[in-house]
Design a protein around this motif. Structure first.
Motif, PDB file in Angstrom:
ATOM      1  N   ARG A 152       0.831  -1.199   0.000  1.00 41.57           N
ATOM      2  CA  ARG A 152       0.000   0.000   0.000  1.00 41.57           C
ATOM      3  C   ARG A 152       0.865   1.249   0.000  1.00 41.57           C
ATOM      4  NH1 ARG A 152      -4.464  -0.575   3.223  1.00 41.57           N
ATOM      5  NH2 ARG A 152      -4.585   1.690   3.280  1.00 41.57           N
ATOM      6  N   LEU A 153       2.063   1.090   0.522  1.00 44.78           N
ATOM      7  CA  LEU A 153       2.917   2.276   0.654  1.00 44.78           C
ATOM      8  C   LEU A 153       4.373   1.856   0.495  1.00 44.78           C
ATOM      9  CD1 LEU A 153       3.173   5.328   1.515  1.00 44.78           C
ATOM     10  CD2 LEU A 153       3.531   4.459   3.836  1.00 44.78           C
ATOM     11  N   PHE A 154       5.126   2.671  -0.193  1.00 39.42           N
ATOM     12  CA  PHE A 154       6.576   2.507  -0.215  1.00 39.42           C
ATOM     13  C   PHE A 154       7.179   3.733   0.451  1.00 39.42           C
ATOM     14  CE2 PHE A 154      10.876   2.714  -1.656  1.00 39.42           C
ATOM     15  CZ  PHE A 154      11.273   1.396  -1.805  1.00 39.42           C
ATOM     16  N   ILE A 155       8.037   3.490   1.428  1.00 39.82           N
ATOM     17  CA  ILE A 155       8.686   4.605   2.097  1.00 39.82           C
ATOM     18  C   ILE A 155      10.076   4.771   1.521  1.00 39.82           C
ATOM     19  CG2 ILE A 155       9.425   5.597   4.289  1.00 39.82           C
ATOM     20  CD1 ILE A 155       7.438   3.706   5.681  1.00 39.82           C
ATOM     21  N   ALA A 156      10.286   5.879   0.837  1.00 41.30           N
ATOM     22  CA  ALA A 156      11.615   6.210   0.337  1.00 41.30           C
ATOM     23  C   ALA A 156      12.273   7.116   1.362  1.00 41.30           C
ATOM     24  CB  ALA A 156      11.520   6.894  -1.024  1.00 41.30           C
ATOM     25  N   ALA A 157      13.158   6.524   2.136  1.00 42.18           N
ATOM     26  CA  ALA A 157      13.771   7.265   3.230  1.00 42.18           C
ATOM     27  C   ALA A 157      15.171   7.716   2.830  1.00 42.18           C
ATOM     28  CB  ALA A 157      13.831   6.391   4.479  1.00 42.18           C
ATOM     29  N   LEU A 199       7.727  -2.640  -7.589  1.00 43.48           N
ATOM     30  CA  LEU A 199       6.851  -3.344  -6.652  1.00 43.48           C
ATOM     31  C   LEU A 199       5.395  -2.942  -6.843  1.00 43.48           C
ATOM     32  CD1 LEU A 199       9.041  -3.046  -3.442  1.00 43.48           C
ATOM     33  CD2 LEU A 199       8.657  -5.092  -4.807  1.00 43.48           C
ATOM     34  N   ASN A 200       5.176  -1.965  -7.708  1.00 43.28           N
ATOM     35  CA  ASN A 200       3.814  -1.514  -7.994  1.00 43.28           C
ATOM     36  C   ASN A 200       3.148  -0.953  -6.729  1.00 43.28           C
ATOM     37  OD1 ASN A 200       1.815  -0.978  -9.785  1.00 43.28           O
ATOM     38  ND2 ASN A 200       0.832  -2.983  -9.594  1.00 43.28           N
ATOM     39  N   ALA A 201       3.919  -0.230  -5.936  1.00 45.06           N
ATOM     40  CA  ALA A 201       3.389   0.356  -4.707  1.00 45.06           C
ATOM     41  C   ALA A 201       2.300   1.362  -5.023  1.00 45.06           C
ATOM     42  CB  ALA A 201       4.517   1.026  -3.928  1.00 45.06           C
ATOM     43  N   ALA A 202       1.240   1.317  -4.206  1.00 44.39           N
ATOM     44  CA  ALA A 202       0.114   2.214  -4.462  1.00 44.39           C
ATOM     45  C   ALA A 202       0.487   3.656  -4.163  1.00 44.39           C
ATOM     46  CB  ALA A 202      -1.089   1.783  -3.632  1.00 44.39           C
ATOM     47  N   ASN A 203       1.282   3.854  -3.122  1.00 47.09           N
ATOM     48  CA  ASN A 203       1.659   5.211  -2.724  1.00 47.09           C
ATOM     49  C   ASN A 203       3.130   5.217  -2.339  1.00 47.09           C
ATOM     50  OD1 ASN A 203      -1.175   6.563  -2.396  1.00 47.09           O
ATOM     51  ND2 ASN A 203      -1.302   4.579  -1.386  1.00 47.09           N
ATOM     52  N   GLY A 257       2.679  17.563   1.172  1.00 44.23           N
ATOM     53  CA  GLY A 257       3.403  17.439  -0.088  1.00 44.23           C
ATOM     54  C   GLY A 257       4.296  16.224  -0.156  1.00 44.23           C
ATOM     55  N   LEU A 258       4.145  15.303   0.775  1.00 43.62           N
ATOM     56  CA  LEU A 258       5.069  14.176   0.813  1.00 43.62           C
ATOM     57  C   LEU A 258       4.540  12.933   0.115  1.00 43.62           C
ATOM     58  CD1 LEU A 258       6.359  14.462   4.457  1.00 43.62           C
ATOM     59  CD2 LEU A 258       7.624  14.895   2.360  1.00 43.62           C
ATOM     60  N   VAL A 259       3.220  12.794   0.112  1.00 45.90           N
ATOM     61  CA  VAL A 259       2.657  11.559  -0.413  1.00 45.90           C
ATOM     62  C   VAL A 259       1.737  11.850  -1.581  1.00 45.90           C
ATOM     63  CG1 VAL A 259       1.194   9.589   0.096  1.00 45.90           C
ATOM     64  CG2 VAL A 259       2.767  10.458   1.826  1.00 45.90           C
ATOM     65  N   GLU A 260       1.983  11.190  -2.643  1.00 49.67           N
ATOM     66  CA  GLU A 260       1.062  11.264  -3.764  1.00 49.67           C
ATOM     67  C   GLU A 260       1.083   9.904  -4.434  1.00 49.67           C
ATOM     68  OE1 GLU A 260       1.887  14.559  -6.362  1.00 49.67           O
ATOM     69  OE2 GLU A 260       2.712  15.678  -4.672  1.00 49.67           O
ATOM     70  N   THR A 261       0.047   9.605  -5.164  1.00 47.56           N
ATOM     71  CA  THR A 261       0.124   8.351  -5.896  1.00 47.56           C
ATOM     72  C   THR A 261       1.121   8.524  -7.028  1.00 47.56           C
ATOM     73  OG1 THR A 261      -1.548   8.916  -7.493  1.00 47.56           O
ATOM     74  CG2 THR A 261      -2.312   7.935  -5.440  1.00 47.56           C
ATOM     75  N   LEU A 262       1.756   7.440  -7.357  1.00 51.60           N
ATOM     76  CA  LEU A 262       2.741   7.487  -8.427  1.00 51.60           C
ATOM     77  C   LEU A 262       2.137   8.035  -9.694  1.00 51.60           C
ATOM     78  CD1 LEU A 262       4.865   4.244  -8.365  1.00 51.60           C
ATOM     79  CD2 LEU A 262       5.641   6.596  -8.245  1.00 51.60           C
ATOM     80  N   LYS A 263       0.945   7.550 -10.000  1.00 49.98           N
ATOM     81  CA  LYS A 263       0.321   7.949 -11.264  1.00 49.98           C
ATOM     82  C   LYS A 263       0.066   9.447 -11.295  1.00 49.98           C
ATOM     83  CE  LYS A 263      -1.694   3.630 -12.690  1.00 49.98           C
ATOM     84  NZ  LYS A 263      -2.704   2.694 -12.304  1.00 49.98           N
ATOM     85  N   THR A 264      -0.419   9.973 -10.166  1.00 52.80           N
ATOM     86  CA  THR A 264      -0.686  11.403 -10.104  1.00 52.80           C
ATOM     87  C   THR A 264       0.589  12.189 -10.373  1.00 52.80           C
ATOM     88  OG1 THR A 264      -2.327  10.930  -8.430  1.00 52.80           O
ATOM     89  CG2 THR A 264      -1.677  13.214  -8.685  1.00 52.80           C
ATOM     90  N   ARG A 265       1.628  11.764  -9.753  1.00 52.61           N
ATOM     91  CA  ARG A 265       2.876  12.492  -9.904  1.00 52.61           C
ATOM     92  C   ARG A 265       3.387  12.412 -11.334  1.00 52.61           C
ATOM     93  NH1 ARG A 265       5.968  13.733  -4.715  1.00 52.61           N
ATOM     94  NH2 ARG A 265       7.231  14.848  -6.222  1.00 52.61           N
ATOM     95  N   LEU A 266       3.297  11.218 -11.878  1.00 51.48           N
ATOM     96  CA  LEU A 266       3.809  11.061 -13.232  1.00 51.48           C
ATOM     97  C   LEU A 266       2.992  11.872 -14.216  1.00 51.48           C
ATOM     98  CD1 LEU A 266       4.723   7.284 -13.255  1.00 51.48           C
ATOM     99  CD2 LEU A 266       6.221   9.253 -13.094  1.00 51.48           C
ATOM    100  N   ALA A 267       1.671  11.888 -13.984  1.00 52.62           N
ATOM    101  CA  ALA A 267       0.811  12.677 -14.864  1.00 52.62           C
ATOM    102  C   ALA A 267       1.151  14.148 -14.719  1.00 52.62           C
ATOM    103  CB  ALA A 267      -0.653  12.421 -14.514  1.00 52.62           C
ATOM    104  N   ALA A 268       1.353  14.597 -13.473  1.00 52.47           N
ATOM    105  CA  ALA A 268       1.650  15.999 -13.225  1.00 52.47           C
ATOM    106  C   ALA A 268       2.973  16.395 -13.868  1.00 52.47           C
ATOM    107  CB  ALA A 268       1.686  16.267 -11.725  1.00 52.47           C
ATOM    108  N   ALA A 269       3.882  15.445 -13.948  1.00 50.47           N
ATOM    109  CA  ALA A 269       5.180  15.754 -14.530  1.00 50.47           C
ATOM    110  C   ALA A 269       5.094  15.906 -16.043  1.00 50.47           C
ATOM    111  CB  ALA A 269       6.186  14.672 -14.170  1.00 50.47           C
ATOM    112  N   GLY A 270       3.947  15.588 -16.607  1.00 47.59           N
ATOM    113  CA  GLY A 270       3.736  15.859 -18.020  1.00 47.59           C
ATOM    114  C   GLY A 270       4.189  14.749 -18.947  1.00 47.59           C
ATOM    115  N   GLY A 271       3.850  13.528 -18.592  1.00 45.51           N
ATOM    116  CA  GLY A 271       4.013  12.367 -19.438  1.00 45.51           C
ATOM    117  C   GLY A 271       5.301  12.276 -20.170  1.00 45.51           C
TER     118      GLY A 271
END
Length: 421
Positions: free
Chosen positions: A325-330, A372-376, A407-421
């Motif tokens: 459900r979550l990947f923590i990038a520390a 790992l296909n982490a959701a967040n 501003g720390l957590v977003e879904t991967l897809k949201t971020r990738l979309a926001a970055a402009g494909g």
RNA sequence: GUGGGUGUAGCUCAGUUGGUAGAGCACCGGGUUGUGGCCCCGGUUGUCGUGGGUUCAAGUCCCAUCACUCACCCCA
């Protein structure tokens, strides 16, 4: 490198989830119809199988893993489950208190055959056995269970083929008629059929050699030689199947390889697996309990080829994986330590969380989160631990993942979309 | 047990008439970037299934063997 043994295989993560799904569907269905799980040993005395399956079958003659144990007794890795279930039924005297017993069991079987598609030396079966019920209702129920199971697994091209093999009263007459027919056409048959016609003439019926099929086209059908009781039983099975809206075909060539079968037999085939087309099969074995030392007791069961079924279901390409459900990038040692604590806490709360246990670059950690296909993803540095704690409380308290917290957590897809494909 | 096909990097595969082992993807590091996709640079990875033989020289030719695979057989 030490490799696994020929004909054996690993079921790896990724595939296992599919197997678990199939098992869960089967267990739920069987439970709903009053079938109880039984677990029997993988090893039995050899005589159980040689007597139960039949001395002259290929299984007993050349496919069993049989060896002496340390005391010199000859034991065998089970090549099928029915004999063991029946042995347990007799040994624990189920027939005394309540002869009607409905079991299922799921597990590995062992046969030393040449491996090919859908056929392994250790293979898995889902078995259902109903003891002490002579009425054709139970035949119908088992076929219905099989059809329902496959339906719930979205296996579409599966139609049951049914036949009746008669009983010890009527089968000899059919056997004689069949033998006479075969002997008149000996020279049209393949060498295999000429050989097996003496021992097991019914097997000639399902030979696939074109010449044999042609020669056997006009062969007598067992269904024309059934005694009154067997005929009535078979007719009832057919009527009830039709009444339940189950499509089926009567296949007079359908015979089974094990000696214990009587009356109703059935198989389900599919085109998905090439030559290994049978995905399930079963039938009635009214004489088996007595043959293995119990009182005269009716019996019927089926086996589903789990490996084959899994290969068919896998063709649907559905995803049964459970990504974190979550990947923590520390980033940084303090964040790593905090992340490890959060992973533990969230894991105990039933929320699967992944992290890199090494303090690697964000790029490397994000790649892994993606793989790992982490959701967040939670990205947290040494100076952002308070925000991470807040995140932890949110996740542990409910199902909702607060997107965009500080501003720390977003879904991967949201971020990738926001970055402009 | 019988027959066919295939074995080269973690994966998919290329490798010429025999001449020192390659690509893409993946992985690792770096650059770029709003610390991430894309892009750019660099790097790791092989007993060429194994053992023999022929040859100055074998991934390549020959023999054997093992494994995988498909089919027969049998079965679920």
């Amino acid at each position: 490198m030490i490799q696994l043994i020929r004909g054996f295989k690993d079921i790896l993560p990724g595939e296992v989830e599919l197997w678990q799904h199939i098992e869960a569907v089967a267990r739920a269905l069987f439970a709903d119809f009053g079938y109880r799980e039984i677990r029997v040993p993988l090893v039995e005395k050899t005589v159980l199988f040689s007597r139960g399956i039949g001395e002259e079958t290929d299984i007993v003659e050349k496919e069993m893993y049989t060896f002496p144990d340390r005391q010199g007794e000859t034991i065998t890795l089970r090549p099928e489950a029915t004999a063991s279930v029946v042995r347990a039924y007799i040994q624990h005297k189920y027939y005394a208190a309540d002869p009607m017993q409905k079991f299922f069991t799921i597990g590995p079987m062992f046969r030393r055959e040449r491996p090919q598609k859908g056929r392994y030396r250790q293979f898995y079966q889902i078995n259902v056995e109903a003891l002490g019920i002579a009425e054709p209702f139970i035949d119908v129920q088992l076929i219905h269970l099989l059809v329902t199971l496959l339906g719930r697994l979205d296996v579409t091209d599966a139609t049951p083929h049914i036949n009746s093999l008669g009983c010890p009263q009527c089968r000899p007459f059919f056997r004689d008629a069949l033998l006479a027919y075969i002997e008149a056409r000996q020279d049209l048959l393949c060498s295999d059929c000429r050989r097996r016609s003496r021992r097991n003439p019914m097997r000639v019926l399902d030979c696939k050699v074109p010449g044999c099929r042609e020669a056997m086209a006009g062969a007598p059908a067992i269904t024309d030689h059934l005694c009154d009781d067997c005929r009535a039983h078979f007719d009832t099975v057919r009527d009830r199947l039709a009444a339940m809206g189950i499509d089926y075909e009567v296949d007079k060539r359908l015979v089974r390889g094990l000696d214990y079968y009587t009356r109703t037999t059935f198989e389900i085939h599919t085109a998905a697996l090439g030559a290994q087309s049978a995905v399930a099969g079963g039938g009635r074995y009214d004489g088996l309990v007595e043959m293995l030392g119990g009182p005269p007791t009716a019996g019927i069961g089926f086996a589903v080829g789990f490996d084959r079924l899994a290969e068919i279901v896998a063709l649907q390409q559905k995803d049964y994986s459970r990504p974190p459900r979550l990947f923590i990038a520390a980033l940084g040692p303090a964040a790593q330590t905090a992340a490890f604590g959060w992973q533990t806490a969230l894991g105990l709360a039933g929320i699967p969380v992944e992290m890199d246990y090494a303090d690697r670059s964000l790029k490397a950690q994000m790649r892994r989160a993606d793989r790992l296909n982490a959701a967040n993803v939670l990205i947290v540095g040494d100076n952002e631990l308070a925000a991470g704690e807040a995140m932890l409380r949110h996740m542990a308290s409910g199902d909702q993942v607060p997107v965009g917290l500080a501003g720390l957590v977003e879904t991967l897809k949201t971020r990738l979309a926001a970055a402009g494909g």
